[in-house]
Design a protein around this motif. Sequence first.
Motif, PDB file in Angstrom:
ATOM      1  N   MET A   1     -51.658  14.869 -58.316  1.00 31.57           N
ATOM      2  CA  MET A   1     -53.360  15.774 -58.132  1.00 31.57           C
ATOM      3  C   MET A   1     -53.619  15.429 -55.826  1.00 31.57           C
ATOM      4  O   MET A   1     -52.984  14.719 -55.609  1.00 31.57           O
ATOM      5  CB  MET A   1     -54.793  14.126 -58.265  1.00 31.57           C
ATOM      6  N   SER A   2     -53.952  16.696 -55.471  1.00 24.05           N
ATOM      7  CA  SER A   2     -54.167  16.549 -54.134  1.00 24.05           C
ATOM      8  C   SER A   2     -55.091  16.231 -53.425  1.00 24.05           C
ATOM      9  O   SER A   2     -56.079  15.290 -53.827  1.00 24.05           O
ATOM     10  CB  SER A   2     -54.065  18.293 -53.829  1.00 24.05           C
ATOM     11  N   GLY A   3     -54.379  15.081 -52.482  1.00 25.83           N
ATOM     12  CA  GLY A   3     -55.298  14.206 -51.907  1.00 25.83           C
ATOM     13  C   GLY A   3     -55.635  12.554 -52.253  1.00 25.83           C
ATOM     14  O   GLY A   3     -55.957  12.027 -51.671  1.00 25.83           O
ATOM     15  N   ALA A   4     -54.728  12.764 -53.507  1.00 24.93           N
ATOM     16  CA  ALA A   4     -54.529  10.955 -53.394  1.00 24.93           C
ATOM     17  C   ALA A   4     -54.376  10.040 -52.643  1.00 24.93           C
ATOM     18  O   ALA A   4     -53.362  10.349 -52.208  1.00 24.93           O
ATOM     19  CB  ALA A   4     -54.222  11.238 -55.071  1.00 24.93           C
ATOM     20  N   ILE A   5     -55.049   9.301 -52.682  1.00 23.96           N
ATOM     21  CA  ILE A   5     -54.634   8.098 -51.966  1.00 23.96           C
ATOM     22  C   ILE A   5     -53.913   7.031 -52.311  1.00 23.96           C
ATOM     23  O   ILE A   5     -52.307   6.124 -52.547  1.00 23.96           O
ATOM     24  CB  ILE A   5     -55.521   7.416 -50.770  1.00 23.96           C
ATOM     25  N   LEU A   6     -54.104   6.987 -54.000  1.00 24.37           N
ATOM     26  CA  LEU A   6     -53.922   5.983 -54.939  1.00 24.37           C
ATOM     27  C   LEU A   6     -53.612   6.188 -56.265  1.00 24.37           C
ATOM     28  O   LEU A   6     -54.395   7.556 -56.945  1.00 24.37           O
ATOM     29  CB  LEU A   6     -54.810   4.590 -55.094  1.00 24.37           C
ATOM     30  N   GLU A   7     -52.377   5.679 -56.566  1.00 25.31           N
ATOM     31  CA  GLU A   7     -51.820   6.999 -57.622  1.00 25.31           C
ATOM     32  C   GLU A   7     -51.306   5.991 -59.192  1.00 25.31           C
ATOM     33  O   GLU A   7     -50.356   5.150 -58.173  1.00 25.31           O
ATOM     34  CB  GLU A   7     -51.093   7.983 -58.016  1.00 25.31           C
ATOM     35  N   VAL A   8     -52.332   5.703 -60.118  1.00 21.79           N
ATOM     36  CA  VAL A   8     -51.591   4.802 -61.206  1.00 21.79           C
ATOM     37  C   VAL A   8     -50.993   5.704 -62.272  1.00 21.79           C
ATOM     38  O   VAL A   8     -52.227   6.344 -62.759  1.00 21.79           O
ATOM     39  CB  VAL A   8     -53.514   4.101 -61.737  1.00 21.79           C
ATOM     40  N   ARG A   9     -49.981   5.437 -62.758  1.00 22.48           N
ATOM     41  CA  ARG A   9     -49.362   6.243 -63.872  1.00 22.48           C
ATOM     42  C   ARG A   9     -48.918   4.752 -65.273  1.00 22.48           C
ATOM     43  O   ARG A   9     -47.599   3.649 -64.614  1.00 22.48           O
ATOM     44  CB  ARG A   9     -48.615   6.823 -63.662  1.00 22.48           C
ATOM     45  N   ASP A  10     -49.431   4.988 -65.974  1.00 19.56           N
ATOM     46  CA  ASP A  10     -48.794   4.508 -67.458  1.00 19.56           C
ATOM     47  C   ASP A  10     -49.299   2.590 -67.115  1.00 19.56           C
ATOM     48  O   ASP A  10     -48.019   2.265 -67.353  1.00 19.56           O
ATOM     49  CB  ASP A  10     -48.114   5.347 -67.815  1.00 19.56           C
ATOM     50  N   LEU A  11     -49.832   2.271 -66.505  1.00 21.99           N
ATOM     51  CA  LEU A  11     -49.885   0.962 -65.939  1.00 21.99           C
ATOM     52  C   LEU A  11     -50.399  -0.137 -67.189  1.00 21.99           C
ATOM     53  O   LEU A  11     -51.515   0.407 -68.078  1.00 21.99           O
ATOM     54  CB  LEU A  11     -50.631   0.411 -64.815  1.00 21.99           C
ATOM     55  N   SER A  12     -49.531  -1.069 -67.456  1.00 26.76           N
ATOM     56  CA  SER A  12     -49.510  -2.105 -68.657  1.00 26.76           C
ATOM     57  C   SER A  12     -49.468  -2.998 -68.449  1.00 26.76           C
ATOM     58  O   SER A  12     -48.122  -3.504 -67.098  1.00 26.76           O
ATOM     59  CB  SER A  12     -49.142  -1.666 -69.635  1.00 26.76           C
ATOM     60  N   VAL A  13     -50.119  -4.096 -68.633  1.00 28.16           N
ATOM     61  CA  VAL A  13     -50.028  -5.681 -68.365  1.00 28.16           C
ATOM     62  C   VAL A  13     -50.303  -6.351 -69.969  1.00 28.16           C
ATOM     63  O   VAL A  13     -51.206  -6.203 -70.276  1.00 28.16           O
ATOM     64  CB  VAL A  13     -50.507  -6.243 -67.751  1.00 28.16           C
ATOM     65  N   HIS A  14     -48.898  -6.619 -70.373  1.00 28.31           N
ATOM     66  CA  HIS A  14     -48.851  -7.777 -71.490  1.00 28.31           C
ATOM     67  C   HIS A  14     -48.145  -8.707 -71.578  1.00 28.31           C
ATOM     68  O   HIS A  14     -46.405  -9.005 -70.710  1.00 28.31           O
ATOM     69  CB  HIS A  14     -47.152  -7.020 -72.308  1.00 28.31           C
ATOM     70  N   PHE A  15     -49.043 -10.084 -72.013  1.00 24.53           N
ATOM     71  CA  PHE A  15     -48.699 -11.346 -71.871  1.00 24.53           C
ATOM     72  C   PHE A  15     -48.106 -11.657 -73.207  1.00 24.53           C
ATOM     73  O   PHE A  15     -48.781 -11.645 -74.028  1.00 24.53           O
ATOM     74  CB  PHE A  15     -49.865 -12.231 -71.593  1.00 24.53           C
ATOM     75  N   PRO A  16     -47.082 -12.250 -72.773  1.00 23.01           N
ATOM     76  CA  PRO A  16     -46.406 -12.759 -74.035  1.00 23.01           C
ATOM     77  C   PRO A  16     -46.944 -14.166 -74.636  1.00 23.01           C
ATOM     78  O   PRO A  16     -47.410 -14.972 -74.068  1.00 23.01           O
ATOM     79  CB  PRO A  16     -44.671 -12.818 -73.966  1.00 23.01           C
ATOM     80  N   LEU A  17     -46.979 -14.459 -76.546  1.00 22.67           N
ATOM     81  CA  LEU A  17     -47.931 -15.326 -77.088  1.00 22.67           C
ATOM     82  C   LEU A  17     -46.697 -15.835 -77.854  1.00 22.67           C
ATOM     83  O   LEU A  17     -45.525 -15.593 -77.509  1.00 22.67           O
ATOM     84  CB  LEU A  17     -48.497 -14.655 -77.405  1.00 22.67           C
ATOM     85  N   ARG A  18     -47.298 -17.262 -78.477  1.00 22.07           N
ATOM     86  CA  ARG A  18     -45.680 -17.370 -79.027  1.00 22.07           C
ATOM     87  C   ARG A  18     -45.759 -16.127 -80.309  1.00 22.07           C
ATOM     88  O   ARG A  18     -46.647 -15.544 -80.328  1.00 22.07           O
ATOM     89  CB  ARG A  18     -46.995 -18.626 -80.164  1.00 22.07           C
ATOM     90  N   ARG A  19     -44.578 -17.165 -81.157  1.00 22.51           N
ATOM     91  CA  ARG A  19     -43.852 -16.453 -82.850  1.00 22.51           C
ATOM     92  C   ARG A  19     -44.143 -14.722 -81.791  1.00 22.51           C
ATOM     93  O   ARG A  19     -44.057 -14.297 -82.738  1.00 22.51           O
ATOM     94  CB  ARG A  19     -44.608 -16.935 -83.472  1.00 22.51           C
ATOM     95  N   GLY A  20     -43.620 -14.672 -80.780  1.00 21.56           N
ATOM     96  CA  GLY A  20     -43.158 -13.066 -80.189  1.00 21.56           C
ATOM     97  C   GLY A  20     -44.783 -12.073 -80.138  1.00 21.56           C
ATOM     98  O   GLY A  20     -44.091 -10.968 -80.460  1.00 21.56           O
TER      99      GLY A  20
END
Length: 332
Positions: A1-20
């Motif tokens: 996007m023209s003029g964008a100062i910050l570009e976020v694409r497909d950002l994911s944060v997954h935290f592993p838990l017990r038993r997969g």
Amino acid sequence: MSGAILEVRDLSVHFPLRRGAVLRAVDGVSFDLRRGETLGLVGESGCGKSTTAKAILRIVRPSSGSVRLDLSGGNGERRMVELTSLAGRALRRARRHIPLVFQDPYASLNPRMTVGDIIAEPMRIFRLLPAREIAARVQELMREVGLDPKFVKRYPHEFSGGQRQRIGIARSLALDPEVLICDEPVSALDVSIRSQVINLLMDLQQRRGLSYVFIAHDLSVVKRISHRVAVMYLGKIVEEAPSDRIYRQPLHPYTEALLSSIPIPDPAVERRRQRIILTGDPPDPSALRTGCDFASRCPKVLEECRRVAPTLEEIEPRHSVSCHLHSGEPRS
């Protein structure tokens, strides 16, 4: 996007838990922030707003995705830096351009440091100015955020909540950033003080040309300060549009429900309007799901919603929604 100062694409944060198992706190978030713009990131508690902010700053390590920041410095040539690939000193240098304004002004200031030292600390760490010039710069910043420089030797406990948040904002401005991430900066303040801090942020944006990612759950505050609004639900953006459009004509049922909860000061109008009361709780973010995440609470659910997850589509120019009710509609 023209003029964008910050570009976020497909950002994911997954935290592993017990038993997969995996907790999907943020699941494929994408947005752009233009220069001089405020993007409001809204949603109920636990939807992933603050985790998105921490992932952008690499306080939390993203599981996948891209975060690119324009560090061209106004020289005419764009220099987009991928923050997710930085580490060590390079990451610290990049962070000076995108500081965080914290939610709690009571916990985010060191009680053993004077106000002057708190505001000066970033300049000393990054050696932005000679030591003899830092004191004068601290006083300038205090005046800019509406604090009396004669209080430079006082400690945080000697200030009110609103004044403490002004100290935090002054600290964030010490390195002359172009982007600020504001993580619910007024939610811990009295209602009477919130408008003062919002006015300050808007004035600073006008004077400095700042860009904000403004995280909040108070939709009336977001409406006042934001140029665009992105609505999050269970780690995903479900609707994004210019502020006036999303408040006037929301498309996603979840957005409609959020907007119906905003109090209206006119009692006659408040009595006439229809409130949308959602039942149940959001699904378990660690469970494997099919279909739309909002299907179990949606008052307009279709059979397709339970089987197929919708994608975020641009229904109108600059208005995107993730909902089967609007999928396949002709674009304006």
